[in-house]
Design an enzyme around this catalytic site. Structure first.
Site, short mmCIF file in Angstrom:
data_model
loop_
_atom_site.label_atom_id
_atom_site.label_comp_id
_atom_site.label_asym_id
_atom_site.label_seq_id
_atom_site.Cartn_x
_atom_site.Cartn_y
_atom_site.Cartn_z
N LYS A 159 -3.92 -2.22 -1.03
CA LYS A 159 -3.47 -2.53 0.81
C LYS A 159 -5.73 -2.92 1.33
O LYS A 159 -5.99 -3.19 1.83
CB LYS A 159 -3.04 -1.92 1.36
CG LYS A 159 -1.46 -1.83 1.81
CD LYS A 159 -1.21 -1.05 2.30
CE LYS A 159 -1.33 0.84 2.69
NZ LYS A 159 -0.58 1.11 0.92
N THR A 160 -5.98 -1.81 0.47
CA THR A 160 -7.30 -1.29 1.30
C THR A 160 -8.03 -2.84 0.35
O THR A 160 -8.54 -3.35 0.91
CB THR A 160 -7.67 -0.54 0.99
OG1 THR A 160 -6.57 0.90 1.63
CG2 THR A 160 -8.98 0.26 1.64
N ASP A 217 -6.75 -0.78 8.35
CA ASP A 217 -6.24 -0.47 8.10
C ASP A 217 -5.97 1.11 8.02
O ASP A 217 -5.79 1.08 9.35
CB ASP A 217 -7.14 0.14 6.67
CG ASP A 217 -6.60 1.15 4.93
OD1 ASP A 217 -5.77 0.63 4.86
OD2 ASP A 217 -7.86 0.68 4.26
N GLU A 218 -4.32 1.72 7.21
CA GLU A 218 -3.64 2.76 8.20
C GLU A 218 -3.19 2.81 9.35
O GLU A 218 -3.37 3.21 9.68
CB GLU A 218 -4.76 4.18 7.62
CG GLU A 218 -5.37 4.51 6.44
CD GLU A 218 -4.74 4.64 5.11
OE1 GLU A 218 -3.50 5.02 5.27
OE2 GLU A 218 -5.51 5.29 3.86
N GLN A 234 3.68 6.89 4.49
CA GLN A 234 2.17 7.57 4.66
C GLN A 234 2.06 7.81 6.39
O GLN A 234 0.66 8.36 5.90
CB GLN A 234 0.91 7.03 3.93
CG GLN A 234 1.47 6.89 2.58
CD GLN A 234 0.74 5.72 1.71
OE1 GLN A 234 -0.77 6.82 1.79
NE2 GLN A 234 0.91 4.71 1.50
N ARG A 277 -1.94 9.73 -4.80
CA ARG A 277 -3.19 9.72 -5.05
C ARG A 277 -2.92 10.11 -7.00
O ARG A 277 -4.80 9.00 -7.39
CB ARG A 277 -4.14 11.09 -4.97
CG ARG A 277 -3.82 11.22 -3.24
CD ARG A 277 -4.33 10.31 -1.82
NE ARG A 277 -2.92 9.31 -2.08
CZ ARG A 277 -2.94 7.88 -2.07
NH1 ARG A 277 -4.00 7.02 -1.48
NH2 ARG A 277 -1.85 7.16 -1.18
N1 LIG Z 1 -4.05 -6.65 -8.34
C1 LIG Z 1 -4.82 -6.18 -9.12
N2 LIG Z 1 -5.02 -6.03 -9.93
C2 LIG Z 1 -5.36 -4.85 -11.15
N3 LIG Z 1 -6.07 -3.55 -9.96
C3 LIG Z 1 -5.41 -3.89 -8.53
C4 LIG Z 1 -4.98 -4.30 -7.90
N4 LIG Z 1 -4.90 -4.46 -6.26
C5 LIG Z 1 -4.80 -3.17 -6.77
N5 LIG Z 1 -5.69 -2.32 -7.39
C6 LIG Z 1 -6.49 -1.05 -7.69
O1 LIG Z 1 -5.16 -0.43 -7.29
C7 LIG Z 1 -5.41 0.92 -6.89
C8 LIG Z 1 -4.75 0.75 -5.63
O2 LIG Z 1 -5.39 -0.15 -4.72
P1 LIG Z 1 -5.64 -0.15 -3.20
O3 LIG Z 1 -5.87 1.52 -3.28
O4 LIG Z 1 -6.33 -0.42 -2.45
O5 LIG Z 1 -4.20 0.90 -2.19
P2 LIG Z 1 -3.40 1.06 -1.44
O6 LIG Z 1 -2.29 0.11 -1.03
O7 LIG Z 1 -4.59 1.09 -0.37
O8 LIG Z 1 -2.94 2.23 -1.31
P3 LIG Z 1 -3.18 4.12 -0.51
O9 LIG Z 1 -1.34 3.50 0.24
O10 LIG Z 1 -2.92 4.87 -0.70
O11 LIG Z 1 -4.34 3.61 0.80
C9 LIG Z 1 -7.38 0.44 -6.20
O12 LIG Z 1 -7.59 0.74 -7.03
C10 LIG Z 1 -6.74 -0.85 -6.60
O13 LIG Z 1 -8.17 -1.57 -7.17
MG LIG Z 2 -5.40 2.36 1.37
#
Ligand SMILES: Nc1ncnc2c1ncn2[C@@H]1O[C@H](COP(=O)(O)OP(=O)(O)OP(=O)(O)O)[C@@H](O)[C@H]1O
Ligand SMILES: [Mg+2]
Length: 811
Positions: A58-59, A249-250, A297, A669
């Site tokens: 997402k981020t 975000d969040e 979350q 995490r």
């Molecule tokens: N398509 C992708 N290919 C490879 N790695 C990815 C891809 N998308 C995300 N990632 C990696 O996966 C990990 C999680 O991504 P991110 O933090 O953006 O998730 P999030 O959904 O924001 O998590 P959270 O809910 O904990 O905030 C990061 O290390 C990111 O770089």
């Molecule tokens: Mg995130």
């Protein structure tokens, strides 16, 4: 400043660009994204909701979308408003976007809600004219301590009975009102009984006093901005014209006021504008909105976060598009299955099918510790192994706990072992003000010449010994070439000292001398410490204070007393003791020994924040702080009912579900390795308590966890579902000590008395010592409780033993 905490999803896809280079190509911006992620990045028009479980990108998508908007859709960076949950996350996100599209990104607004609102209000607040008293743009922002002081004044103004109306409770209520965008008039109008009327009156007076002080509290920042937009449509339209893209975000942790702010900026038809909406004002097309979040979350309900904001997004923004991300890129399947299994116990949630193709990875390792020291040693031992194997660096590891105070034991063990670490979002235990104050008192008792310590506590708590009095005493010290302490004792000779100050100083000197006599009498360090804190008025000052932080300070001091007690009970054990350092049964550990031990632990300045070989440092933080972050190795500690889930949540289904979401955040995490641990006994606040294992442990699939535990724990405790565990280590001294200590810790008086008969000895007597064997008494000093014998144990040397404690028997 760049930080070594990895903020995921913000990774760079190209190196920082040279100045003249053209922006990245569309392909570059979409590289490393799956189809739904790409769809979210390139989406145009209708409000977009990206809902997805932890670690699904997402981020990353949000960050890429900003770069895409600037680079591909030619959006002006100044027209972008991105909201993150912390300032740190904002700084990181901005940095990454700059890496992608260059310096021009700098003028976009990437910030928290609060920072964005401060920026708007600094500019616009003079427009607001509540009750005829306007604000100036140099308004102050009141933090929790300021608020508490102000509310205390309000209570005085209104003559409120302090036992019925506590400032903290009033402030909590006021904060809820503000998060719901209800001003004092709303609150007054809707008050249904005397209690609510009183609360509303307090709210009214509190707001008036804030206005008079030209100050806003944190909740005001959001509420005022929303009110500003509602009451002055032309101002709102200015910002609507400016921000063409809003990204949050969040989103699951937004409260109602924050939601309303987004709505003001992005909704098509603004329904809550009220009668003041001016039909003359030209309406601007709504900004493009993207919010990302995960209802599982949401962990800030206690701050008014409303999970409904994300659940109701499609109703609130009727033409919204939703994109679901289902692939997790962060964790192994084992970690993910564990997380899904725990969160699956929450009711009324949307089931998600989060999967990972990172493979199963290692099993989760579980550990049942004898006590919190054993737990900390387990954690450090495992980190050692992981780093020795070369697979991970200390910087890859995070240790999570439920409450800040839990960091202390980890810090002690880490310092002892030279493991580099940092505590995020909290001050290291021994650097906290109250701990330094308490130790300064103790140092003074042992060493009256310690000027720094003496000056630190001379007027702490406030006892009317001001700078002028200190200057007079100083003059005397210089004139007569005596120490500052000596000069204090002879303060009546100090030139120009006011009579009142003299009385205060004499009272202080009498106090210190009395405490010193306890120390000279060989009193236990914990008893000395407790007495010092009580007699000096330090505890009372904290107890009577309105500063909410002072409650935490009291807890920390209780923790320090527990440290001293443990040390006195058994100097051989304890987190920072090396058995080789202490001869069992030699002179009972006194205050000096305790201070020496603590000094070694407290010398935290020695620990580099980041080591030269860029190995990074272990990160310690609470679960709340861990949101949004990721680490290759995670230790989730203190998994006990009453610790995590927090005792407050045990009887409350809603709070329990929030704790469970926190557990989900914690587990997710971890990228590669997850360790979970609990302690059978935990000495919180100085008293050992036996907590049952966390109910969240029962919610983990049995086959995913490798349980290792101590023999001691095994015999004392059994979980039907964890029977296949593997044995780990020997029962520890700390574990044994705590169990026996639990039984004997009846009361402080009993603790300070000898528990055995003191042998009556004469020089020349032969004795048998439990550890040193046969010996001959060579000399004796003191009598009764304080009798010390020098005993020659031959090859073991001559030891000085306090007979009250020494395990010696006369032959
Ligand atoms: N398509 C992708 N290919 C490879 N790695 C990815 C891809 N998308 C995300 N990632 C990696 O996966 C990990 C999680 O991504 P991110 O933090 O953006 O998730 P999030 O959904 O924001 O998590 P959270 O809910 O904990 O905030 C990061 O290390 C990111 O770089
Ligand atoms: Mg995130």
């Amino acid at each position: 400043m760049s930080t070594s905490i990895p903020l995921p999803g913000l990774e760079t896809i190209t190196a920082a660009e040279p100045p003249q280079r053209r922006g990245p190509s569309a392909e570059e911006l979409l590289a490393g994204l799956n189809d739904p992620q790409r769809a979210a990045v390139v989406h145009e028009g209708a409000p977009l909701l990206v809902v997805a479980g932890a670690g699904s990108g997402k981020t990353r998508v949000l960050t890429r979308r900003i770069a895409w908007l600037i680079s591909e859709r030619r959006a002006h960076p100044g027209s972008i408003l991105a909201i993150t949950f912390t300032n740190k996350a904002a700084a990181e996100m901005k940095e990454r976007v700059e890496d992608l599209v260059g310096k021009r990104a700098r003028i976009m607004w990437v910030s928290t809600f609060h920072s964005a609102c401060v920026r708007i209000l600094r500019k616009e607040v003079t427009t607001l004219d509540f009750g005829g008293v306007g604000f100036k743009s140099n308004f102050s922002i009141y933090d929790a301590a300021d608020q508490k002081r102000l509310m205390t004044l309000v209570c005085n103004d209104l003559d409120l009975d302090p036992r019925r109306y506590q400032p903290g409770a009033l402030l909590h209520w006021v904060s809820n009102q503000k998060n719901e965008l209800r001003d004092p008039e709303d609150a007054t109008k809707d008050a249904r009984n005397h209690l609510e009327e009183t609360y509303a009156a307090a709210y009214t007076t509190y707001q008036r006093r804030l206005r008079e002080a030209n100050a806003l509290d944190f909740d005001d920042l959001i509420m005022f901005t929303v009110h500003l937009f509602q009451q002055f449509p032309e101002v709102r339209e200015t910002y609507r014209r400016r921000f063409r893209h809003v990204l949050v975000d969040e989103y699951q942790d937004t409260n109602h006021a924050q939601y309303a702010l987004i709505h003001q900026l992005c909704a098509d038809a603004i329904s809550d504008g009220g009668p003041m909406v001016d039909p003359e004002v030209e309406r601007v097309e709504p900004a493009e909105l993207m919010v990302v979040g995960d209802a599982d979350q949401s962990i800030y309900a206690f701050r008014g976060a409303n999970i409904r904001n994300i659940l109701d997004f499609e109703q609130d923004f009727p033409n919204a598009t939703s994109i679901l991300l289902e692939q997790n890129y962060r964790s192994t399947q084992t970690i993910l299955t564990a997380a899904n299994s725990v969160i699956g116990h929450n009711k009324g949630r949307k089931e998600k099918r989060l999967w990972s193709d990172a493979g199963d990875g290692d099993r989760i390792v579980g550990y049942v510790a004898d006590d919190e020291h054993d737990e900390a040693r387990f954690v450090s031992g495992e980190i050692d192994k992981l780093t020795d194997e070369g697979r991970f660096r200390p910087g890859d590891v995070a240790v999570f706990y439920r409450t800040n105070a839990q960091s202390r034991v980890f810090e002690e063990v880490f310092i002892r072992l030279g493991m580099p670490y940092k505590v995020v979002g909290g001050v290291r235990f021994y650097e906290r003000r109250e701990i330094r104050d308490a130790l300064a008192y103790l140092r003074l008792l042992v060493n009256p010449a310690d000027q720094v310590s003496l000056r630190r506590i001379l007027n702490t708590p406030k006892r009317g010994i001001g700078d002028r009095a200190v200057a007079c005493v100083n003059a005397l010290a210089e004139r007569d070439r005596i120490t500052f302490w000596e000069a204090l004792r002879r303060a009546e000779d100090a030139p120009g000292l006011a009579t009142r100050s003299l009385t205060q100083i004499q009272g202080f000197v009498a106090l210190v001398e009395e405490l010193q006599s306890m120390v000279d009498g060989g009193e236990r360090p914990d008893v000395v410490l407790e007495t010092t804190l009580a007699r000096s008025g330090y505890l009372t000052a904290l107890e009577e204070s309105d500063d909410p932080q002072d409650e935490t300070r009291l807890e920390n001091l209780a923790e320090l007393v527990a440290v001293a007690r443990e040390f006195a009970d058994d100097p051989v054990a304890g987190p920072s003791a090396d058995p080789a350092d202490v001869d069992a049964g030699t002179v009972a550990p006194g205050l000096g020994d305790f201070l020496e031990r603590v000094a070694l632990v407290a010398d935290a300045d020695q620990i580099p924040d980041d080591d030269p070989e860029d190995q990074g440092v272990v990160t310690l933080m609470t679960l709340h702080t861990a949101k949004g972050l990721e680490f290759p190795v995670v230790f989730l500690t203190g998994l006990e009912d009453g610790v995590f889930p927090h005792s407050r949540a045990l009887g409350d289904q809603t709070e329990l579900e929030e704790e469970r979401r926190l557990a989900y955040v914690g587990v997710t995490r971890a990228r590669e390795r997850l360790f979970i641990s609990r302690a059978v006994v935990r000495s919180a606040w100085g008293a050992p308590s036996h907590n049952p294992g966390s109910r969240f442990l029962d919610e983990l699939p049995v086959d995913l966890v490798d349980w290792r535990r101590t023999e001691a724990a095994q015999t004392r405790w059994s979980r039907p579902d964890l029977s296949g565990g593997q044995h780990y280590g020997e029962p520890t001294a700390a574990g044994r000590r705590n169990f026996s200590a639990a039984a004997v810790r009846a009361d402080a008086a009993a603790r300070s008395k000898p528990s055995r008969e003191i042998p009556s000895l004469d020089p020349g007597d032969r004795v048998l010592h439990d550890s040193f064997g046969l010996g001959t008494v060579v000399a004796l000093e003191g009598a009764g409780d304080k009798a010390v014998a020098s005993i020659d144990f031959g090859s073991e040397g001559v030891k000085r033993l306090l007979l009250r404690y020494a395990p010696v028997e006369k032959l």
